[in-house]
Design an enzyme around this catalytic site. Structure first.
Site, mmCIF file in Angstrom:
data_model
loop_
_atom_site.group_PDB
_atom_site.id
_atom_site.type_symbol
_atom_site.label_atom_id
_atom_site.label_comp_id
_atom_site.label_asym_id
_atom_site.label_seq_id
_atom_site.Cartn_x
_atom_site.Cartn_y
_atom_site.Cartn_z
ATOM 1 N N HIS A 99 3.153 -7.167 32.747
ATOM 2 C CA HIS A 99 3.938 -6.433 33.756
ATOM 3 C C HIS A 99 5.109 -7.247 34.315
ATOM 4 C CE1 HIS A 99 1.390 -2.878 33.778
ATOM 5 N NE2 HIS A 99 0.436 -3.736 33.429
ATOM 6 N N SER B 171 -1.716 -5.497 37.253
ATOM 7 C CA SER B 171 -1.242 -4.141 36.988
ATOM 8 C C SER B 171 -1.683 -3.125 38.027
ATOM 9 C CB SER B 171 -1.724 -3.681 35.614
ATOM 10 O OG SER B 171 -3.131 -3.720 35.562
ATOM 11 N N HIS C 31 -7.104 -7.674 32.613
ATOM 12 C CA HIS C 31 -7.083 -6.433 31.834
ATOM 13 C C HIS C 31 -8.238 -6.381 30.831
ATOM 14 C CE1 HIS C 31 -5.257 -3.450 28.981
ATOM 15 N NE2 HIS C 31 -4.923 -2.911 30.133
ATOM 16 N N LYS D 264 6.095 -1.864 28.180
ATOM 17 C CA LYS D 264 6.338 -1.611 29.599
ATOM 18 C C LYS D 264 7.846 -1.695 29.852
ATOM 19 C CE LYS D 264 1.655 -3.107 30.001
ATOM 20 N NZ LYS D 264 1.089 -1.794 29.735
ATOM 21 N N ASN E 82 0.828 -1.211 0.000
ATOM 22 C CA ASN E 82 0.000 0.000 0.000
ATOM 23 C C ASN E 82 0.863 1.262 0.000
ATOM 24 O OD1 ASN E 82 -2.298 -1.607 0.229
ATOM 25 N ND2 ASN E 82 -2.119 -1.681 2.459
ATOM 26 N N ASP F 5 -1.294 -13.552 30.770
ATOM 27 C CA ASP F 5 -0.824 -12.263 30.277
ATOM 28 C C ASP F 5 0.332 -11.824 31.181
ATOM 29 O OD1 ASP F 5 -0.416 -9.547 29.816
ATOM 30 O OD2 ASP F 5 -2.522 -9.139 29.409
ATOM 31 N N GLU G 116 -3.516 -12.770 34.706
ATOM 32 C CA GLU G 116 -2.259 -12.044 34.516
ATOM 33 C C GLU G 116 -1.254 -12.662 35.475
ATOM 34 O OE1 GLU G 116 -2.630 -7.735 34.830
ATOM 35 O OE2 GLU G 116 -4.630 -7.857 33.971
HETATM 36 C C1 LIG Z 1 -2.114 -6.696 31.697
HETATM 37 C C2 LIG Z 1 -2.093 -5.914 30.445
HETATM 38 N N1 LIG Z 1 -2.291 -6.544 29.277
HETATM 39 C C3 LIG Z 1 -2.279 -5.871 28.117
HETATM 40 C C4 LIG Z 1 -2.066 -4.509 28.062
HETATM 41 C C5 LIG Z 1 -2.088 -3.801 26.757
HETATM 42 O O1 LIG Z 1 -0.794 -3.649 26.281
HETATM 43 P P1 LIG Z 1 -0.427 -2.469 25.268
HETATM 44 O O2 LIG Z 1 -0.290 -1.241 26.076
HETATM 45 O O3 LIG Z 1 0.833 -2.930 24.622
HETATM 46 O O4 LIG Z 1 -1.560 -2.366 24.286
HETATM 47 C C6 LIG Z 1 -1.835 -3.815 29.248
HETATM 48 C C7 LIG Z 1 -1.593 -2.354 29.211
HETATM 49 O O5 LIG Z 1 -1.779 -1.628 30.114
HETATM 50 C C8 LIG Z 1 -1.856 -4.526 30.474
HETATM 51 O O6 LIG Z 1 -1.663 -3.903 31.646
#
Ligand SMILES: Cc1ncc(COP(=O)(O)O)c(C=O)c1O
Length: 368
Positions: free
Chosen positions: A193, A165, A120, A224, A39, A190, A161
């Protein structure tokens, strides 16, 4: 039999169906070919618009499946997979998109996600897009997780997670793995952090606990501790191929620019020598120092994410404003982001903060 064997076989079957239909998607590098695919309509990506010395600072020119794949992207993914001791990795443009892509692709309407109540929002949004059912369990509560697993139908995906966070506490992953095995559920972690911070070299909590084989997918974000942008979903080669074929944020979005992949790979090379020890020492110092501060309750966290509970949105904002006036930046986290009565000042500790800065912060909290 490996814990995730059945779901892997189901993903593989879907990939085979795609192949039979002639619709299988796979990544190619188009470098050096005559371009009738990208593109990059005005050719801006072919030259440096910032002038000499800034070569390769251009965009990807298309999605990874069209013209945006590159040796840089594939090299970064191989590095990430080996660093986190897994078979494969697939990079998304952000952690938000990685979670949306993974959750919406992996489950269908007869399946169930069982989520920690504090996960999250990106995971929750992905779950909505999947049409699967959703059950919540109380934060880190294994007994409640078991209760919800008994209720769940279809393929079961437990979403957590590794390091939360807003509370800075970690998931009891070992116990969760056991419960998941008993209920034939698949664990998705996830590690946003924990990336770069937890584990001997920053590999995250799953690697630290040696649970690599027990988890279906892990998400590592680069925005992060790596100071960059983007995220990877890691797991088996089948999972990677599956996401290439079914994860819509991957398929339908322009890829990251090649220099970002180079930065990501470079950051992974730096991680083993990063100054985690300073951070660990500062966390201990902070925990010690706040023990004599009786005015507020502090979160019970042993991570770089700490917090002071300041009930009430007005009160939390007032403390954050007071700190700001004194030259300290710490965010007030208000309800409904956290439950009413649990409003807080979130304190993120970094390897570059100093003990003097922590002393100053605590003094100003007490002066408030
Ligand atoms: C636990 C968790 N997962 C995913 C994300 C999203 O990541 P990104 O900021 O790279 O979109 C965050 C962002 O704050 C987060 O705290």
């Amino acid at each position: 039999m490996k814990p995730n064997h059945t779901i892997e076989a189901a993903l593989q079957r879907k990939l085979e169906e795609r192949k039979e239909q002639g619709l299988y998607r796979s990544l190619v590098c188009s470098d050096g070919l005559i371009d009738f695919a990208s593109n990059d309509y005005l050719g801006f990506a072919r030259k440096s618009i910032l002038g000499e010395g800034s070569n390769n600072l251009h965009g990807a020119t298309g999605s990874r499946l069209i013209s945006g794949n590159s040796p840089e992207a594939e090299r970064a993914e191989k590095k990430i997979a080996s660093f986190h001791r897994t078979q494969a990795a697939l990079i998304f443009n952000s952690g938000y998109l990685a979670n949306i892509g993974l959750c919406s692709a992996i489950a269908g309407k007869n399946d169930t996600f069982i989520c920690d109540e504090l996960i999250h929002v990106s995971l929750l949004d992905g779950i909505r897009l999947s049409f699967a059912g959703r059950l919540k369990f109380k934060h880190n509560a294994i007994a409640d997780l078991e209760k919800k697993l008994k209720k769940a139908q279809g393929n079961k995906f437990v979403m957590v997670e590794s390091l939360y966070s807003m509370d800075g506490d970690e998931a009891p992953l070992k116990e969760m793995v056991e419960v998941c095995e008993q209920h034939k559920a698949h664990l998705i972690v996830d590690e946003a952090h924990a990336t770069g911070v937890w584990g001997e070299q920053g590999e995250g909590l799953v690697c630290q606990l040696r649970l690599e084989e027990k988890v279906l997918a892990r998400i590592y974000t680069f925005g992060k501790a790596l100071g960059l942008h983007g995220a990877a979903v890691t797991g088996s080669e089948t999972l990677r191929n599956y996401l290439i074929n079914f994860a819509r944020p991957f398929i339908y979005a322009t890829a990251l620019p090649p220099y970002t992949y180079r930065q990501i790979e470079a950051a992974y090379h730096l991680l083993p020598s990063a100054n985690r020890q300073s951070l660990v020492e500062l966390i201990s110092y902070f925990i010690q120092a706040t023990q004599s501060c009786h005015r507020f309750t502090f979160l019970k966290s042993r991570s770089q994410i700490q917090g002071i509970i300041v009930p009430g949105n007005q009160q939390a904002k007032a403390l954050a404003d007071h700190l700001f006036q004194k030259g300290i930046y710490a965010k007030a986290i208000l309800s409904p982001t956290v439950p009413a009565g649990q409003e807080r000042i979130r304190i993120c500790l970094h390897s570059f903060n100093t003990q003097t800065e922590i002393d100053f912060l605590i003094r100003e909290i007490e002066n408030f």
